[in-house]
Structure formats: C-alpha cells, structure tokens
Design a protein around this motif. Sequence first.
Motif, PDB file in Angstrom:
ATOM      1  N   GLY A   1      -4.577   1.561 -13.720  1.00 39.30           N
ATOM      2  CA  GLY A   1      -5.693   1.918 -12.743  1.00 39.30           C
ATOM      3  C   GLY A   1      -5.591   1.181 -11.455  1.00 39.30           C
ATOM      4  N   GLU A   2      -4.593   0.377 -11.104  1.00 39.84           N
ATOM      5  CA  GLU A   2      -4.667  -0.516  -9.881  1.00 39.84           C
ATOM      6  C   GLU A   2      -3.299  -0.696  -9.594  1.00 39.84           C
ATOM      7  N   THR A   3      -3.044  -0.763  -8.170  1.00 36.69           N
ATOM      8  CA  THR A   3      -1.721  -1.180  -7.469  1.00 36.69           C
ATOM      9  C   THR A   3      -2.041  -1.644  -6.288  1.00 36.69           C
ATOM     10  N   ARG A   4      -1.370  -2.968  -5.878  1.00 37.41           N
ATOM     11  CA  ARG A   4      -1.503  -3.673  -4.681  1.00 37.41           C
ATOM     12  C   ARG A   4      -0.402  -3.670  -4.162  1.00 37.41           C
ATOM     13  N   PHE A   5      -0.041  -3.961  -2.833  1.00 38.11           N
ATOM     14  CA  PHE A   5       0.813  -4.424  -2.370  1.00 38.11           C
ATOM     15  C   PHE A   5       0.618  -4.637  -0.738  1.00 38.11           C
ATOM     16  N   ARG A   6       1.519  -5.257   0.055  1.00 38.53           N
ATOM     17  CA  ARG A   6       1.356  -5.652   1.278  1.00 38.53           C
ATOM     18  C   ARG A   6       2.091  -4.464   2.215  1.00 38.53           C
ATOM     19  N   LEU A   7       1.533  -3.605   2.919  1.00 41.13           N
ATOM     20  CA  LEU A   7       2.231  -2.700   3.758  1.00 41.13           C
ATOM     21  C   LEU A   7       2.671  -3.256   4.979  1.00 41.13           C
ATOM     22  N   GLN A   8       4.093  -3.232   5.127  1.00 44.17           N
ATOM     23  CA  GLN A   8       4.849  -3.673   6.298  1.00 44.17           C
ATOM     24  C   GLN A   8       5.091  -2.584   7.303  1.00 44.17           C
ATOM     25  N   THR A   9       4.844  -2.607   8.401  1.00 43.90           N
ATOM     26  CA  THR A   9       4.947  -1.527   9.348  1.00 43.90           C
ATOM     27  C   THR A   9       5.691  -2.102  10.732  1.00 43.90           C
ATOM     28  N   PRO A  10       6.091  -1.165  11.948  1.00 46.17           N
ATOM     29  CA  PRO A  10       6.329  -1.836  12.986  1.00 46.17           C
ATOM     30  C   PRO A  10       5.346  -2.263  13.813  1.00 46.17           C
ATOM     31  N   HIS A  11       4.281  -1.958  13.316  1.00 53.60           N
ATOM     32  CA  HIS A  11       2.780  -2.168  14.085  1.00 53.60           C
ATOM     33  C   HIS A  11       2.041  -3.298  13.427  1.00 53.60           C
ATOM     34  N   GLY A  12       2.506  -3.999  12.513  1.00 49.76           N
ATOM     35  CA  GLY A  12       1.788  -5.134  11.667  1.00 49.76           C
ATOM     36  C   GLY A  12       1.774  -4.761  10.344  1.00 49.76           C
ATOM     37  N   ALA A  13       0.966  -5.505   9.510  1.00 51.29           N
ATOM     38  CA  ALA A  13       0.934  -5.541   8.065  1.00 51.29           C
ATOM     39  C   ALA A  13      -0.500  -5.478   7.546  1.00 51.29           C
ATOM     40  N   VAL A  14      -0.956  -5.000   6.596  1.00 49.26           N
ATOM     41  CA  VAL A  14      -2.046  -4.833   6.030  1.00 49.26           C
ATOM     42  C   VAL A  14      -2.059  -4.917   4.388  1.00 49.26           C
ATOM     43  N   ASP A  15      -2.957  -5.582   3.672  1.00 53.25           N
ATOM     44  CA  ASP A  15      -2.871  -5.245   2.350  1.00 53.25           C
ATOM     45  C   ASP A  15      -3.620  -4.083   1.917  1.00 53.25           C
ATOM     46  N   ILE A  16      -2.886  -3.500   0.893  1.00 53.93           N
ATOM     47  CA  ILE A  16      -3.315  -2.096   0.445  1.00 53.93           C
ATOM     48  C   ILE A  16      -3.613  -2.132  -1.249  1.00 53.93           C
ATOM     49  N   ARG A  17      -4.858  -1.727  -1.583  1.00 53.51           N
ATOM     50  CA  ARG A  17      -5.202  -1.649  -3.038  1.00 53.51           C
ATOM     51  C   ARG A  17      -5.549  -0.231  -3.343  1.00 53.51           C
ATOM     52  N   SER A  18      -5.247   0.306  -4.359  1.00 56.39           N
ATOM     53  CA  SER A  18      -5.159   1.687  -4.771  1.00 56.39           C
ATOM     54  C   SER A  18      -5.479   1.696  -6.244  1.00 56.39           C
ATOM     55  N   LEU A  19      -6.335   2.671  -6.395  1.00 60.51           N
ATOM     56  CA  LEU A  19      -6.648   3.006  -8.007  1.00 60.51           C
ATOM     57  C   LEU A  19      -5.694   3.666  -8.511  1.00 60.51           C
ATOM     58  N   LEU A  20      -4.728   4.345  -7.778  1.00 58.95           N
ATOM     59  CA  LEU A  20      -3.359   5.034  -8.354  1.00 58.95           C
ATOM     60  C   LEU A  20      -2.509   3.961  -8.911  1.00 58.95           C
ATOM     61  N   THR A  21      -1.814   4.537  -9.923  1.00 60.43           N
ATOM     62  CA  THR A  21      -0.816   3.461 -10.776  1.00 60.43           C
ATOM     63  C   THR A  21       0.469   3.713 -10.548  1.00 60.43           C
ATOM     64  N   GLY A  22       1.230   2.675 -10.352  1.00 61.71           N
ATOM     65  CA  GLY A  22       2.765   2.685 -10.453  1.00 61.71           C
ATOM     66  C   GLY A  22       3.558   2.608  -9.295  1.00 61.71           C
ATOM     67  N   ARG A  23       4.902   2.398  -9.475  1.00 62.38           N
ATOM     68  CA  ARG A  23       5.727   2.642  -8.321  1.00 62.38           C
ATOM     69  C   ARG A  23       6.032   3.834  -7.555  1.00 62.38           C
ATOM     70  N   VAL A  24       5.732   5.152  -8.410  1.00 62.81           N
ATOM     71  CA  VAL A  24       5.793   6.479  -7.679  1.00 62.81           C
ATOM     72  C   VAL A  24       4.713   6.701  -6.696  1.00 62.81           C
ATOM     73  N   ASN A  25       3.533   5.942  -7.174  1.00 63.72           N
ATOM     74  CA  ASN A  25       2.413   6.026  -6.251  1.00 63.72           C
ATOM     75  C   ASN A  25       2.458   5.228  -4.912  1.00 63.72           C
ATOM     76  N   ILE A  26       3.462   4.050  -5.130  1.00 63.07           N
ATOM     77  CA  ILE A  26       3.435   3.430  -3.966  1.00 63.07           C
ATOM     78  C   ILE A  26       4.365   4.170  -2.893  1.00 63.07           C
ATOM     79  N   TYR A  27       5.219   4.909  -3.414  1.00 61.17           N
ATOM     80  CA  TYR A  27       6.060   5.913  -2.436  1.00 61.17           C
ATOM     81  C   TYR A  27       5.071   6.838  -1.868  1.00 61.17           C
ATOM     82  N   ASN A  28       4.085   7.423  -2.560  1.00 64.79           N
ATOM     83  CA  ASN A  28       3.246   8.369  -2.060  1.00 64.79           C
ATOM     84  C   ASN A  28       2.210   7.731  -1.312  1.00 64.79           C
ATOM     85  N   LEU A  29       1.788   6.359  -1.289  1.00 66.19           N
ATOM     86  CA  LEU A  29       0.872   5.886  -0.453  1.00 66.19           C
ATOM     87  C   LEU A  29       1.934   5.450   0.909  1.00 66.19           C
ATOM     88  N   LEU A  30       2.905   5.009   0.544  1.00 66.86           N
ATOM     89  CA  LEU A  30       3.765   4.559   1.735  1.00 66.86           C
ATOM     90  C   LEU A  30       3.801   6.123   2.841  1.00 66.86           C
TER      91      LEU A  30
END
Length: 496
Positions: free
Chosen positions: A281-310
Amino acid sequence: MNWNEVLREIETVKSAEAAALVDGVQYDSRRVGSGDLFVAMRGGTADGNQFIDRAIAQGATAVLTDSSEEYDRLRREHAETGVALVQHGRRAMAEASSAVFGHPEQHLALSGVTGTNGKTTTAFLLEAMLRSIGRRCVLIGTIETHIAGEVRESPHTTPESRDVLELFAEGVKAGATEAVMEMSSHALEQERVWGLPVDVAIFTNLTQDHLDYHGTMENYFAAKAQLFQGVGTPPPRVAVVNVDDPYGKRIAEAADRSQLIRYGLDPGADYSAEEISMRAGETRFRLQTPHGAVDIRSLLTGRVNIYNLLAAAASAHARGLTLEQIAAAAESGAQVRGRFEVVPSKSGFTVVVDYAHTDDALRNLIVLARELVRECGGRVITLFGCGGDRDRTKRPRMGRAAGEGSDLVVLTSDNPRGEDPMAIIAEALAGVQETGKQCIVEEDRARAIETAIHSAREGDIVLLAGKGHEKVQVLRSGPVPFDDVAVAARVLKGME
C-alpha cells in the motif's frame, strides 16, 4: 457536412461527387442511420462490403469502399449516393471521421502509451497528474474511458478510429485540452490510431504476448515501434522510453526525430528512482531528473509501479508540470482497478487481485509479493489460469513463473473462450510441474479462489492473477458475470 467536402480530406483511388450531406460515420451497418457515411472494408473475419445495400437502405448517403467491384456497382445502381474507392479502408475511415467530427484531434495534446505491461497504470497516473492542475482530459484505455471527468466502461483497449474521434469530439466540447490513450499493438498494426498527432509517446516494456496474432516477437515489436515513427503523422514531439528494457533501448536508438527522455532504474536514465522503500500500500523513492529531484510517495505498491510512476512523471513533465506538482499528484493518486488491488479483510493475510496475464507480469507480481512477506515469514499463494484462443506457447512459461516464485499454486480457468478449459490447464500445469511446487488444480474459478483463500494463514499473501478489473468470464457459450474481487470479498466475509 457536404460529401464533396469530405472527399477533399480522404486519399482516394477514385471517387464520385454527389449532392449528399454527411452527418456521421459508421463502419457497422447495424448502426447506420439517415445521413451517415458507411465505411465498407475487408476485415480479418468479415467483409463490410457485403453490407453496403443494407446501409443504404437504412439511410446511408455515402459509401467508402475498398472494393473496385462494389465501387463500379454503386456508380451504376446508386448514382445519387456519394462513393469513393480507397486503398486503405481504416486510413480512409480515420480521415473521414476526422473531417466529419470537426478535427478534434487538432485541439488535444495527445499522450500515447504502448508496451506489454504497465500501459493502464501509466495512463491512469498521467491523466491524474494532468487533472491535478486543472486540465480537462480524455482518457481511453483498457478499464475505463474518461471524458472530462465522466467515467465510462471501455469495451476495447483502443477502439476504432471513428470511435476514438467521436470521444475526442465529446471531450473537446466539454473543454478537454489533453488526451491520454493506451495504444495496443493490434490498434497500431490495424491503423486504428491513424492520423492522430501524438505529442508524447511512452514505451513501457515488451515481453511475449499476442504471438497468436503477430507471429513473432519482431513483428510484435515492429507494431509497437510504429507509435514512435508516426502514425500517418510526424513522429511524436517527445519519446519517453524505458531503457532498462532491451526493446526500449532499440526504441530509444531509433527515436532520433523526437526529444528523447530515458527512464529506468539502471544508471544512465534521465528519470530514475533512488532511496527506494516499499511496503503493502505504499512506495517511496527520490525522483532524480535533469531538472532536479523530488521525493515521491504513492499508494501503489512495488517495483513495477516505480517504473509506471517514472514513465508518468517524465511524461507529465514533458506536458509542462513541475516536479512539485508531479509529487503532489502521485501522493493523492487512487488505486487502479485490478492492478495489485488489495481486497479488504480482517483475516491476517493479504488477498490481491491483479491483471498479470503474461509470464513476465506474473513473475514480477510474485517477486513483489515475496518482498512484502519476507519480514513476517509468510508464504506466497498464486492462483492463475491462461486464456483460450490465444498464444499457447506462453502457458507452460506462466506455469514455470508461478511455480518458481510461489509456495503454493492454484491452477484454474481464466477466459477459456472456445477451448476446453482442462486442455488449457494441462499445458500450464506442465510448466508448474517442472518446478516441483505443490499445485492444486480446480477448473471452476470461484471454487479455486475459495481454495486459495482457505489455504492461507496469517502473514501470507494470496495472488489472484489474470483477470484483474474484468467483470465477466468468457466461456465457449459466451461471457458470464464474474468478478475476482467480488468473489474474494464474499469468501473473506464468510470467514469472519
């Protein structure tokens, strides 16, 4: 609209002008009404040309045909009817529909998502991000269609071009400025999205599926790649590509006429995730981009949803959202039906419904489940089946994927369609048996769900894979109501 005006927007082999007025476009003769243009074209299982007379009898004022014989006959027998001979029926239907519906595609910034897995979730996430800053959207996908906030069921992942353009026209009338579409390999191959100008094209991944239609992985890949070459339009302005996927690397290398945004977890991606933490029920990561970084929290679960969020984040940024707006939208995003959907219960174990219907998707789902039960020492119980009248070669592979990752496998029926359910099960069972894992075979899916749930104990996770959001089971006799979530909820309630 005057038929002669429609003609000017269609690529024809030859045509006949007429004083006819065209108010609509139809490719199904049963839907033809007064003032419609009927598109008669050869299909995989039927030839629409045999229904021309029925369409005219029902009020069609003009006909597009891919048959020279029918064109000549219409000129002789129906001189008052507008008629055009075209080489490509679906292209001509797209061109005519665009004209009749007032070119709505020109008023929407379109983002198209293709790939084997992740299309639906990525599309939902991107649309939610766009809506979060007040933009009105059209969403066309596997589960639902959204028209500026109105939710409808979707009969197909990607409809025919005429239906897409009608939905676009409704969206524009309701104030929509954005569109997000899942674009299946069938739709790209069959030119159902012909003539749509894509602003942002997204590639999620490619694993074996639909080889009953495409024949080979190269053909399957070529169908997907069409999105990045342009579908009767210039290539997309931006290509958002998963470069962790080997086919994604090939897409990226060929997308030299688009602004390329690479995403993934491997080094070198433009949009990547660091400091990852996951729980049910929760995924967290720090989104790194060429334009800066931001913390991401989502109710989606798992590695596959990290790809979908990216993928969604990169696409939303390409559509003008700030990183802060993307992070806020990701946190407030809702669960996507049938995509790692947790069925509420007080049982002490977790029951999840997921659409995973390929060996790769099933393997990813089981890996995620294993991560979630690792700390408590729970088991992974996987229920799955394989669809009938589809690629048979993936059945033993799905069985191996289930057996390799699970503690217990429950093998059942999915959508058998015209095949014998037990014959399908036997082909999948061969793959499970190679792994030596315990497997319970139960053809009746409702009883199989009950068996899987009753086999669970505290700390376990039960995966009900394959049908996800679907509300019917397709049997030889036709579709019957069936909902994995509803069946699981009923079983769990009976255990309270």
